[in-house]
Design an enzyme around this catalytic site. Structure first.
Site, PDB file in Angstrom:
ATOM      1  N   TYR A  52      38.671  39.517  26.558  1.00  0.00           N
ATOM      2  CA  TYR A  52      38.253  39.101  27.695  1.00  0.00           C
ATOM      3  C   TYR A  52      38.145  36.995  27.170  1.00  0.00           C
ATOM      4  O   TYR A  52      37.000  36.283  27.274  1.00  0.00           O
ATOM      5  CB  TYR A  52      36.562  38.612  28.034  1.00  0.00           C
ATOM      6  CG  TYR A  52      36.992  40.201  29.296  1.00  0.00           C
ATOM      7  CD1 TYR A  52      37.199  39.974  30.595  1.00  0.00           C
ATOM      8  CD2 TYR A  52      36.578  41.368  28.798  1.00  0.00           C
ATOM      9  CE1 TYR A  52      37.496  41.107  31.048  1.00  0.00           C
ATOM     10  CE2 TYR A  52      35.967  42.663  29.968  1.00  0.00           C
ATOM     11  CZ  TYR A  52      36.760  41.896  30.889  1.00  0.00           C
ATOM     12  OH  TYR A  52      36.924  42.804  31.719  1.00  0.00           O
ATOM     13  N   ASN A 115      32.002  45.657  39.053  1.00  0.00           N
ATOM     14  CA  ASN A 115      33.362  46.098  39.964  1.00  0.00           C
ATOM     15  C   ASN A 115      34.808  46.574  39.314  1.00  0.00           C
ATOM     16  O   ASN A 115      35.542  47.263  39.802  1.00  0.00           O
ATOM     17  CB  ASN A 115      33.708  44.075  40.051  1.00  0.00           C
ATOM     18  CG  ASN A 115      35.150  43.827  38.910  1.00  0.00           C
ATOM     19  OD1 ASN A 115      34.204  44.206  38.267  1.00  0.00           O
ATOM     20  ND2 ASN A 115      35.116  42.274  39.119  1.00  0.00           N
ATOM     21  N   HIS A 118      39.663  47.429  35.889  1.00  0.00           N
ATOM     22  CA  HIS A 118      40.005  45.962  35.434  1.00  0.00           C
ATOM     23  C   HIS A 118      41.458  46.401  35.442  1.00  0.00           C
ATOM     24  O   HIS A 118      42.232  47.446  35.070  1.00  0.00           O
ATOM     25  CB  HIS A 118      39.749  45.683  33.862  1.00  0.00           C
ATOM     26  CG  HIS A 118      41.109  44.652  32.798  1.00  0.00           C
ATOM     27  ND1 HIS A 118      40.611  43.272  33.087  1.00  0.00           N
ATOM     28  CD2 HIS A 118      41.982  44.869  32.306  1.00  0.00           C
ATOM     29  CE1 HIS A 118      41.899  43.089  32.538  1.00  0.00           C
ATOM     30  NE2 HIS A 118      42.554  43.845  32.241  1.00  0.00           N
TER      31      HIS A 118
HETATM   32  P1  DAT Z   1      39.657  40.326  37.215  1.00  0.00           P
HETATM   33  O1  DAT Z   1      38.756  40.769  36.497  1.00  0.00           O
HETATM   34  O2  DAT Z   1      39.438  39.830  38.868  1.00  0.00           O
HETATM   35  O3  DAT Z   1      41.034  39.653  36.922  1.00  0.00           O
HETATM   36  P2  DAT Z   1      37.930  37.840  35.740  1.00  0.00           P
HETATM   37  O4  DAT Z   1      39.688  38.388  35.235  1.00  0.00           O
HETATM   38  O5  DAT Z   1      38.185  36.159  36.306  1.00  0.00           O
HETATM   39  O6  DAT Z   1      38.887  38.923  36.899  1.00  0.00           O
HETATM   40  O7  DAT Z   1      36.941  38.232  35.805  1.00  0.00           O
HETATM   41  C1  DAT Z   1      36.938  39.607  34.407  1.00  0.00           C
HETATM   42  C2  DAT Z   1      36.065  39.975  35.120  1.00  0.00           C
HETATM   43  O8  DAT Z   1      34.415  39.334  34.748  1.00  0.00           O
HETATM   44  C3  DAT Z   1      35.623  40.566  36.487  1.00  0.00           C
HETATM   45  O9  DAT Z   1      36.422  41.711  36.582  1.00  0.00           O
HETATM   46  C4  DAT Z   1      33.616  40.133  36.170  1.00  0.00           C
HETATM   47  C5  DAT Z   1      33.381  39.526  35.673  1.00  0.00           C
HETATM   48  N1  DAT Z   1      33.352  37.599  36.101  1.00  0.00           N
HETATM   49  C6  DAT Z   1      34.546  36.654  36.866  1.00  0.00           C
HETATM   50  N2  DAT Z   1      33.753  36.321  37.262  1.00  0.00           N
HETATM   51  C7  DAT Z   1      32.179  36.251  37.089  1.00  0.00           C
HETATM   52  C8  DAT Z   1      30.899  36.000  37.385  1.00  0.00           C
HETATM   53  N3  DAT Z   1      30.686  35.074  38.594  1.00  0.00           N
HETATM   54  N4  DAT Z   1      30.161  36.465  37.644  1.00  0.00           N
HETATM   55  C9  DAT Z   1      30.125  37.993  35.954  1.00  0.00           C
HETATM   56  N5  DAT Z   1      31.078  38.458  36.191  1.00  0.00           N
HETATM   57  C10 DAT Z   1      32.364  37.858  36.603  1.00  0.00           C
HETATM   58 MG    MG Z   2      41.838  38.811  34.808  1.00  0.00          MG
END
Ligand code: DAT
Ligand code: MG
Length: 153
Positions: A52, A115, A118
């Site tokens: 991440y 959620n 991944h």
């Molecule tokens: P994705 O998993 O849909 O690719 P991302 O890469 O933007 O989404 O973010 C990675 C993860 O981080 C996401 O699955 C859940 C967490 N996340 C993202 N935005 C968040 C938020 N506003 N508050 C809490 N967790 C969040």
């Molecule tokens: Mg992502």
């Protein structure tokens, strides 16, 4: 080969605890994608911080790493034509209330911080994350008996 596109999918600790592993695998299997690697692991903090890294300046970063480290993760590689684009559609939106019914997040979860799954949003990030989570020898290559019933060439 276009059919050789790959995606890294991880069922997060909440998806695992909520007994959604079979349901999620079923969706990718029934779609016609090929499972080429899978393992159950408790990911290290170092691995998750690297995974991440693009979110390291976000306020939720520490909580995200802690949540992902808190239990079992089912790490998988799925292969197939347009698997990244299709896989993202199957997952739904990052924020569950934005996810349509019929998608994994739309059907099984409520909050962005839980959620359950991944999946990559680009072929480049998929290849990077596959390299982070798996050794090349952990991939299993085999001929699928249903190949010609899923693809017309
Ligand atoms: P994705 O998993 O849909 O690719 P991302 O890469 O933007 O989404 O973010 C990675 C993860 O981080 C996401 O699955 C859940 C967490 N996340 C993202 N935005 C968040 C938020 N506003 N508050 C809490 N967790 C969040
Ligand atoms: Mg992502």
């Amino acid at each position: 080969m276009a059919n050789g596109e790959r995606i890294f999918i991880a069922i997060k600790p909440d998806g695992f605890q909520r007994s959604l592993v079979g349901e999620i695998i079923k969706r990718f299997e029934q779609k016609g994608f090929r499972l080429i690697a899978m393992k159950l692991i408790q990911a290290s903090e170092d691995l998750l911080k690297e995974h991440y890294i693009h979110l390291k300046d976000r306020p939720f970063f520490d909580g995200l790493v802690k949540y992902m480290q808190s239990g079992a993760v089912v790490a998988m590689v799925w292969e197939g034509l347009n698997v990244v684009k299709t896989g993202r559609v199957m997952l739904g939106e990052t924020n569950p209330p934005d996810s349509k019914p019929g998608t994994i997040r739309g059907d099984f979860c409520i909050q962005v911080g839980r959620n359950i799954i991944h999946g990559n949003d680009s072929v480049e990030s998929a290849e990077k994350e596959i390299g982070l989570w798996f050794q090349p020898e952990e991939m299993v290559y085999y001929k699928s008996c249903s190949q010609s019933w899923i693809y017309d060439e």
